[in-house]
Structures are given as structure tokens and as C-alpha cells.
Write a protein that holds these residues in place. Structure first.
Motif, PDB file in Angstrom:
ATOM      1  N   THR A  97      -1.460   5.120  11.064  1.00 42.71           N
ATOM      2  CA  THR A  97      -0.667   5.797  10.020  1.00 42.71           C
ATOM      3  C   THR A  97      -0.360   4.807   9.004  1.00 42.71           C
ATOM      4  OG1 THR A  97       1.337   4.916  11.287  1.00 42.71           O
ATOM      5  CG2 THR A  97       0.560   7.242  11.593  1.00 42.71           C
ATOM      6  N   PHE A  98      -0.060   5.167   7.905  1.00 46.99           N
ATOM      7  CA  PHE A  98       0.476   4.303   6.945  1.00 46.99           C
ATOM      8  C   PHE A  98       1.804   3.373   7.377  1.00 46.99           C
ATOM      9  CE2 PHE A  98       3.213   3.187   3.035  1.00 46.99           C
ATOM     10  CZ  PHE A  98       2.595   2.327   2.532  1.00 46.99           C
ATOM     11  N   SER A  99       2.403   3.909   8.029  1.00 44.80           N
ATOM     12  CA  SER A  99       3.714   3.374   8.492  1.00 44.80           C
ATOM     13  C   SER A  99       3.334   2.040   9.414  1.00 44.80           C
ATOM     14  CB  SER A  99       4.400   4.190   9.334  1.00 44.80           C
ATOM     15  OG  SER A  99       5.638   3.511   9.919  1.00 44.80           O
ATOM     16  N   GLU A 100       2.561   2.257  10.225  1.00 44.10           N
ATOM     17  CA  GLU A 100       1.865   1.285  11.283  1.00 44.10           C
ATOM     18  C   GLU A 100       1.439  -0.041  10.203  1.00 44.10           C
ATOM     19  OE1 GLU A 100      -0.480   1.011  15.122  1.00 44.10           O
ATOM     20  OE2 GLU A 100       0.348   3.140  15.164  1.00 44.10           O
ATOM     21  N   PHE A 124       1.601  -0.440   7.285  1.00 45.11           N
ATOM     22  CA  PHE A 124       2.583  -1.328   6.346  1.00 45.11           C
ATOM     23  C   PHE A 124       3.665  -2.166   7.219  1.00 45.11           C
ATOM     24  CE2 PHE A 124       6.024  -2.208   3.067  1.00 45.11           C
ATOM     25  CZ  PHE A 124       5.007  -2.624   2.317  1.00 45.11           C
ATOM     26  N   GLY A 125       3.826  -1.973   8.573  1.00 48.95           N
ATOM     27  CA  GLY A 125       4.604  -2.875   9.194  1.00 48.95           C
ATOM     28  C   GLY A 125       3.826  -4.121   9.496  1.00 48.95           C
ATOM     29  N   ILE A 139       1.496  -5.129   7.361  1.00 46.71           N
ATOM     30  CA  ILE A 139       1.473  -5.837   6.077  1.00 46.71           C
ATOM     31  C   ILE A 139       2.877  -6.851   5.705  1.00 46.71           C
ATOM     32  CG2 ILE A 139       1.777  -5.355   3.600  1.00 46.71           C
ATOM     33  CD1 ILE A 139      -0.332  -3.201   3.819  1.00 46.71           C
ATOM     34  N   THR A 140       3.795  -6.165   6.137  1.00 44.85           N
ATOM     35  CA  THR A 140       5.146  -6.850   5.971  1.00 44.85           C
ATOM     36  C   THR A 140       5.018  -8.199   6.831  1.00 44.85           C
ATOM     37  OG1 THR A 140       6.048  -4.772   5.523  1.00 44.85           O
ATOM     38  CG2 THR A 140       7.433  -6.515   6.246  1.00 44.85           C
ATOM     39  N   ARG A 141       4.650  -7.945   8.301  1.00 50.32           N
ATOM     40  CA  ARG A 141       4.568  -9.230   8.978  1.00 50.32           C
ATOM     41  C   ARG A 141       3.756 -10.207   8.302  1.00 50.32           C
ATOM     42  NH1 ARG A 141       4.559  -8.290  15.123  1.00 50.32           N
ATOM     43  NH2 ARG A 141       5.050 -10.614  14.855  1.00 50.32           N
ATOM     44  N   ALA A 179       3.118 -10.683   5.298  1.00 52.23           N
ATOM     45  CA  ALA A 179       3.818 -11.347   4.005  1.00 52.23           C
ATOM     46  C   ALA A 179       4.625 -12.410   4.743  1.00 52.23           C
ATOM     47  CB  ALA A 179       4.377 -10.101   3.587  1.00 52.23           C
ATOM     48  N   TRP A 228      -5.731  -9.313  -0.389  1.00 54.73           N
ATOM     49  CA  TRP A 228      -5.838  -8.203   0.366  1.00 54.73           C
ATOM     50  C   TRP A 228      -5.568  -6.682  -0.158  1.00 54.73           C
ATOM     51  CZ3 TRP A 228      -0.867  -8.535   4.316  1.00 54.73           C
ATOM     52  CH2 TRP A 228       0.394  -8.794   3.325  1.00 54.73           C
ATOM     53  N   SER A 229      -6.091  -5.671   0.546  1.00 55.65           N
ATOM     54  CA  SER A 229      -5.921  -4.356  -0.012  1.00 55.65           C
ATOM     55  C   SER A 229      -5.663  -3.485   0.911  1.00 55.65           C
ATOM     56  CB  SER A 229      -7.379  -3.973  -0.675  1.00 55.65           C
ATOM     57  OG  SER A 229      -8.447  -4.028  -0.013  1.00 55.65           O
ATOM     58  N   ASN A 230      -4.927  -2.257   0.528  1.00 57.31           N
ATOM     59  CA  ASN A 230      -4.708  -1.368   1.593  1.00 57.31           C
ATOM     60  C   ASN A 230      -5.011  -0.001   1.065  1.00 57.31           C
ATOM     61  OD1 ASN A 230      -1.692   0.607   1.838  1.00 57.31           O
ATOM     62  ND2 ASN A 230      -2.861   0.161   3.560  1.00 57.31           N
ATOM     63  N   ILE A 231      -5.669   0.749   2.026  1.00 53.71           N
ATOM     64  CA  ILE A 231      -5.611   2.407   1.599  1.00 53.71           C
ATOM     65  C   ILE A 231      -5.103   3.136   2.826  1.00 53.71           C
ATOM     66  CG2 ILE A 231      -7.239   4.365   0.967  1.00 53.71           C
ATOM     67  CD1 ILE A 231      -9.265   2.560   0.135  1.00 53.71           C
ATOM     68  N   TYR A 232      -4.088   3.783   2.642  1.00 49.12           N
ATOM     69  CA  TYR A 232      -3.360   4.632   3.915  1.00 49.12           C
ATOM     70  C   TYR A 232      -3.270   3.782   5.119  1.00 49.12           C
ATOM     71  CZ  TYR A 232      -1.460   8.489   6.362  1.00 49.12           C
ATOM     72  OH  TYR A 232      -0.585   9.072   6.994  1.00 49.12           O
TER      73      TYR A 232
END
Lengths: 94, 94, 94, 94
Positions: free
Chosen positions: B33-36, B38-39, B41-43, B45, B57-61
Motif C-alpha cells: 500500500t501507499f501507507s506501507e 510511506f512508512g 520512506i520516512t524511516r 529519511a 528517490w521517487s515514489n508512485i503509490y
């Protein structure tokens, strides 16, 4: 007889891994590191923004304490049970 | 003979789950999922801010594409290998 | 005479926008929305991970309560003053 | 005559600070630091999860490149205009 309270106790029973305390569902999540804890915090933030239902919560290093209740009702509602289950699912999937 | 390039190829071999491409280490992480995503991505960061070494880096969904290189060198260095290993460890622990 | 306490009071005076209470610096930050509050929380998380010095903190919707102290000392140290100033700078720059 | 394309051009005109390019709205946001950029990224993540409409985006240190389109349509829709306006409002309020 306070039917409201017994209703809420019944509701709280639907999230048995949480403690029903002072009109809210409470649970402490413990991780290995601050990074792991904050990854979890971010995912709960995304979820609560999506549901438009936000927790009261605190963090010290690797520990996250979450408190769920519905402010307009002054107690827990179905919304808190749903949020509790989704937070649990997030940790279980890990 | 370009010893520099062979040095970097040797370095890249230390992070075998990453692809060495155009003077950088690259890897795609796919989540449910996006949530997983982004969790994660935050770590990453938090980790990169701690190391003062940041990815492109890049992100799609549910997908995160990470590219690691050391800008001042125009190629990969030990710092990128360390970051690559720590990012891998983050996903493995999950 | 407790010279340690007077030292800490002197230290606390270096972060005058914070309250020195129960051996910690405390401050409440109020934002317009949960989103704004959580953007701030994320930036403080990055900063504290970078400094390897983490707050005790809580959040309810648009409010963030931060408590800074140095656990190994049981009271505030220079590290807390530095973190307090950097958090203040983050909000002022906005 | 391709009415669809002229419709989308009209739509794109509603977000004049964005560039309509290859069936998407694009914009680059530049911040002072990685921390500031990532605070913004987190807020856009919260917003896109709330709207269930996610960007394609990339980050290098203090720069964030955002690309908005509606995948099911293969082009931009009202949803992208709304998201573009909300992202702009987020930066303006700072």
C-alpha cells in the motif's frame, strides 16, 4: 442503571487487545528503535487523516502510547473500534 | 586502464541486491500500500538525515525507487554502501 | 546549597520561551490543522534522530507538547538547550 | 478535432502555477533544507491519502518534483486540479 456505559463496555470488548480506561481505548506499542516507532507513527497519522479521526498519543524513544476516543461523544464509538483494529493490523502485518 | 571504475565496481559488489547503473546504486522497493511505502520512506529519511547522506528517490503509490551516489565524488563511495546495507536491513527486519 | 540546581536554572534561562518544569524544558506548539502539526512533528523527528537526542512528546490534533531532558543525567543539559533552540528556529522560519 | 485535449488544456489552465506536460500537471518545489522539503512531503502524503489520490514524485535533498494525473483516465481530471490547489495553499500558508 447506566445503559450507555454498558454499551461502551460491550463496544470496548470488540478491541480486546486494548484497555478501556477513562472513556477511551488505550494501548502501548513498543519497538526496537526510534526509527521503527516513528515509521509506525507516520502510518497511524496517514490512517487517522484518511478517517478524519485522530488519536491522543505520546512517544518516548521506542514507545508509542495511543489513546482513542470520540471527542464529540466524550467516549468511544464505532469509529474508535475501527481505528483500533486498523492500527493492530498495521503492526501484525509487520 | 581506469582503476577508479574497477574500484567502484568492486565497491558496488558489496551491495549485491542493488544495481550499479550510471555511477549510482539503484533499487526498487515494492510494498502492499501507499501507507506501507510511506512508512519506509520516512524511516529512510530519518536514516539519511542521521548520516547526512541523502538519496535521489521517487515514489508512485506503493513503489519506491532509490538511487544512491556521492555527489561530491560523482560516483558511489563507502557511504553509499553503508546506506544501502542499512536500507536493506530495514526492510528485512519487517 | 544545591549548586547543580542553580546550574540547571541558569541553563534553562538560555531557552526563555520554554518552561523549566520537573527537570525538563516544556513547550506547547499549536497549529491550524493536524497536517501542519504533523509536518512539524516529522521535522523534529528528523532533527532529534540527527542529534541522537529524542524528546518526550504528545499530540492531540493540532497541538504538540514537547518535553526535553537528558535521561542519563536526570535533568536538562546543553543538548536540550541546543534542541530547544533548533525547534524554535524551525517554527520561526515558517 | 480533439475535444478531449482542449478540455484538459482548459482544466490545466485552472492551475496556472503548474505546467501541463505529457498528460500531467508538473511542478518543482525548492526548499532551504532536506528537513523542510521532507516536512512538505509528509504533509502532501497526508493530503493524498485523505483524497485517495496520490502523486508521482521525486526528491533530491531540498527539491521536490511533483507530477499529478489520474491513472484510470490517462490524463488530468478535476481531482488533480483540487490536489494542485491544496498543495499550493500548503506552501503559501508557510
Amino acid at each position: 442503571m447506566n445503559t450507555t456505559n454498558s454499551d461502551q463496555a460491550k463496544l470496548a470488548a470488540e478491541a480486546p487487545s486494548w484497555t478501556y480506561h477513562e472513556n477511551a481505548l488505550e494501548k502501548i506499542f513498543v519497538f526496537q528503535t526510534f526509527s521503527e516507532a516513528f515509521g509506525f507513527i507516520t502510518r497511524v497519522a496517514l490512517l487517522s487523516e484518511r478517517m478524519d479521526h485522530h488519536p491522543e498519543w505520546s512517544n518516548i524513544y521506542n514507545e508509542v502510547h495511543i489513546r482513542l476516543s470520540t471527542h464529540t461523544e466524550g467516549d468511544i464509538t464505532d469509529k474508535d473500534i475501527v481505528l483500533a483494529h486498523r492500527i493492530d493490523a498495521m503492526v501484525e502485518e509487520v
